[in-house]
Design a protein around this motif. Structure first.
Motif, PDB file in Angstrom:
ATOM      1  N   PRO A  18     115.176 -21.023  74.103  1.00  0.00           N
ATOM      2  CA  PRO A  18     115.837 -19.636  74.273  1.00  0.00           C
ATOM      3  C   PRO A  18     115.196 -18.502  74.596  1.00  0.00           C
ATOM      4  CG  PRO A  18     114.908 -20.378  72.113  1.00  0.00           C
ATOM      5  CD  PRO A  18     114.679 -21.464  73.025  1.00  0.00           C
ATOM      6  N   LEU A  22     116.125 -16.760  68.231  1.00  0.00           N
ATOM      7  CA  LEU A  22     117.278 -17.339  67.664  1.00  0.00           C
ATOM      8  C   LEU A  22     117.853 -16.832  66.624  1.00  0.00           C
ATOM      9  CD1 LEU A  22     115.420 -21.012  68.004  1.00  0.00           C
ATOM     10  CD2 LEU A  22     117.386 -20.100  69.298  1.00  0.00           C
ATOM     11  N   GLU A  26     120.853 -20.987  63.842  1.00  0.00           N
ATOM     12  CA  GLU A  26     120.305 -22.054  64.956  1.00  0.00           C
ATOM     13  C   GLU A  26     118.832 -22.704  64.247  1.00  0.00           C
ATOM     14  OE1 GLU A  26     120.483 -21.456  68.988  1.00  0.00           O
ATOM     15  OE2 GLU A  26     122.240 -19.920  68.706  1.00  0.00           O
ATOM     16  N   ASP A 154     109.723 -19.253  68.079  1.00  0.00           N
ATOM     17  CA  ASP A 154     111.192 -19.618  68.265  1.00  0.00           C
ATOM     18  C   ASP A 154     111.321 -20.998  69.380  1.00  0.00           C
ATOM     19  OD1 ASP A 154     112.903 -18.476  66.436  1.00  0.00           O
ATOM     20  OD2 ASP A 154     113.327 -16.897  67.626  1.00  0.00           O
TER      21      ASP A 154
END
Length: 179
Positions: A18, A22, A26, A154
C-alpha cells in the motif's frame, strides 16, 4: 488454444504494498492471514507428506522442508522488525541471506514440526501485538538497507501476509506434483 504455464516462483503473483495507510478492514484481513498461517502450513505439510517435503517445489527451488524452516526464520525477523520500529526511530534493520540460511545444517537436522510449533507461538505473539497497534503506530517505519527504502508497518503487514500465502502456495505445488 494457448495454454499458460503457471509461474512456479510466484504462484500467487508479486506482493502489492500500500502507498497510503490501510483501512482498518484491510488490516483485519491481513492480520487474520498471519494468524491462520501456522494451521494452514501444518495442514499443507500433512497433506504433502514427509517424503515429498524433501523435494523442490520447482526446478532449482527450495524443498518443502526448506520452505517451512524459511518461514520460521523470516517471520522471526519480521516480528523483530515490527518491535524495533515500534520502539526506535526509523531503525535500520539487519537483512540476511535467506538462501544461505536455507542450507544451514539445522534445516536438515530439525524436524519441520519444530518450525511449525515455533510459527504457532510466534504468530500468536505477533498477532497479539498487531491487534493492539494504534493508527499512528501503523505508520512507524524501518529502513531496509538491502532494498534501500523505508517500510511502514502497514506495508510490512501486507508484505508478510503475502509472504505466508506465497510459500503456502509453494507447498501446494508439491501436493499437486504428487497427484
Amino acid at each position: 488454444m494457448q495454454t499458460t504455464t503457471p509461474n512456479l516462483s510466484y504462484p500467487i503473483g508479486h506482493p502489492t504494498l500500500p502507498v497510503q495507510p490501510l483501512p482498518a478492514e484491510e488490516r483485519v484481513i491481513l492480520i487474520k492471514q498471519i494468524a491462520d498461517l501456522p494451521a494452514q502450513l501444518t495442514a499443507a505439510a500433512r497433506n504433502v507428506g514427509g517424503e515429498r517435503l524433501l523435494l523442490p517445489y520447482r526446478p532449482g527451488g527450495w524443498t518443502g522442508r526448506q520452505v517451512i524452516h524459511h518461514l520460521a526464520d523470516s517471520h522471526i525477523n519480521s516480528y523483530t522488525r515490527f518491535r524495533l520500529a515500534l520502539t526506535e526511530d526509523r531503525p535500520t534493520i539487519c537483512p540476511y541471506d535467506e538462501a544461505a540460511w536455507a542450507t544451514l545444517p539445522d534445516v536438515d537436522a530439525t524436524p519441520i514440526t519444530v518450525s511449525l510449533a515455533l510459527l504457532e507461538g510466534l504468530h500468536t505473539r505477533w498477532t497479539n501485538l498487531l491487534w493492539h497497534l494504534t493508527e499512528e503506530q501503523w505508520q512507524r517505519r524501518f529502513f531496509h538497507p538491502g532494498s534501500q527504502r523505508d517500510f511502514t508497518l502497514d506495508q510490512a503487514l501486507a508484505l508478510y501476509a503475502w509472504h505466508g500465502q506465497h510459500h503456502l502456495a509453494h507447498l501446494n505445488l508439491l501436493l499437486k506434483q504428487g497427484e
